[in-house]
Design a protein around this motif. Structure first.
Motif, PDB file in Angstrom:
ATOM      1  N   GLN A  67      44.377  38.536 -26.147  1.00 37.26           N
ATOM      2  CA  GLN A  67      44.001  39.850 -26.656  1.00 37.26           C
ATOM      3  C   GLN A  67      42.612  39.751 -27.275  1.00 37.26           C
ATOM      4  N   GLN A  68      41.934  40.858 -27.332  1.00 38.64           N
ATOM      5  CA  GLN A  68      40.652  40.883 -28.029  1.00 38.64           C
ATOM      6  C   GLN A  68      40.901  40.966 -29.522  1.00 38.64           C
ATOM      7  N   ASN A  69      39.921  40.501 -30.291  1.00 39.92           N
ATOM      8  CA  ASN A  69      39.941  40.588 -31.755  1.00 39.92           C
ATOM      9  C   ASN A  69      41.136  39.881 -32.389  1.00 39.92           C
ATOM     10  N   MET A  70      41.453  38.704 -31.888  1.00 36.16           N
ATOM     11  CA  MET A  70      42.559  37.937 -32.456  1.00 36.16           C
ATOM     12  C   MET A  70      42.114  37.290 -33.765  1.00 36.16           C
ATOM     13  N   PRO A  71      43.001  37.263 -34.757  1.00 32.70           N
ATOM     14  CA  PRO A  71      42.681  36.541 -35.982  1.00 32.70           C
ATOM     15  C   PRO A  71      42.650  35.037 -35.707  1.00 32.70           C
ATOM     16  N   PRO A  72      41.922  34.283 -36.519  1.00 36.36           N
ATOM     17  CA  PRO A  72      41.777  32.836 -36.282  1.00 36.36           C
ATOM     18  C   PRO A  72      43.089  32.082 -36.137  1.00 36.36           C
ATOM     19  N   GLU A  73      44.107  32.449 -36.886  1.00 36.70           N
ATOM     20  CA  GLU A  73      45.385  31.732 -36.811  1.00 36.70           C
ATOM     21  C   GLU A  73      46.035  31.925 -35.440  1.00 36.70           C
ATOM     22  N   GLU A  74      46.015  33.146 -34.945  1.00 37.56           N
ATOM     23  CA  GLU A  74      46.592  33.417 -33.625  1.00 37.56           C
ATOM     24  C   GLU A  74      45.759  32.774 -32.529  1.00 37.56           C
ATOM     25  N   LEU A  75      44.447  32.783 -32.704  1.00 34.55           N
ATOM     26  CA  LEU A  75      43.565  32.158 -31.727  1.00 34.55           C
ATOM     27  C   LEU A  75      43.852  30.661 -31.624  1.00 34.55           C
ATOM     28  N   ALA A  76      44.083  30.005 -32.748  1.00 35.99           N
ATOM     29  CA  ALA A  76      44.402  28.569 -32.738  1.00 35.99           C
ATOM     30  C   ALA A  76      45.674  28.310 -31.933  1.00 35.99           C
TER      31      ALA A  76
END
Length: 95
Positions: A67-76
Motif C-alpha cells: 500500500q502507499q503511505n505505509m507507516p515504518p512499522e508496517e513497512l518493516a
C-alpha cells in the motif's frame, strides 16, 4: 529477460531492500512485483523451475500487503515478507 539476469535482479533486490524508506519503497516494490509477475512466470514456464507456489505467494503479498503511505512499522514487516519470498525464489532457482 534471461534466467541469469532474472536471478541477478532477485539477488540485487534482496540485498538492497533494507535501504528502502517510506518515500522510496512503493515504486521499487511495485517494479519488482511486475518483474516477478511477467518475467518470473515466463522463465518458470520456459525452464520448468517449479516456482509456481513462490510466485503466487509473492503476488499475494503484492495484492494484499503493498500500500502507499505505509507507516515504518508496517513497512518493516512488508520488507521482511518480501525478503523471505525472494530468498525462497533464489534458493529454488539455484537448486
Amino acid at each position: 529477460m534471461i534466467l541469469e539476469d532474472f536471478l541477478y535482479r532477485l539477488k540485487l533486490e534482496y540485498h538492497t531492500l533494507d535501504k528502502l524508506t517510506t518515500d522510496t519503497y512503493y515504486q521499487r516494490l511495485s517494479s519488482l512485483f511486475v518483474v516477478l509477475e511477467l518475467d518470473g512466470d515466463n522463465l518458470n514456464e520456459e525452464h520448468d523451475l517449479g516456482l509456481d507456489a513462490f510466485l503466487d505467494k509473492m503476488n499475494d503479498i503484492n495484492e494484499d500487503d503493498l500500500q502507499q503511505n505505509m507507516p515504518p512499522e508496517e513497512l518493516a514487516g512488508l520488507i521482511k515478507k518480501v525478503k523471505t519470498g525472494l530468498a525462497m525464489l533464489i534458493n529454488k532457482i539455484e537448486e
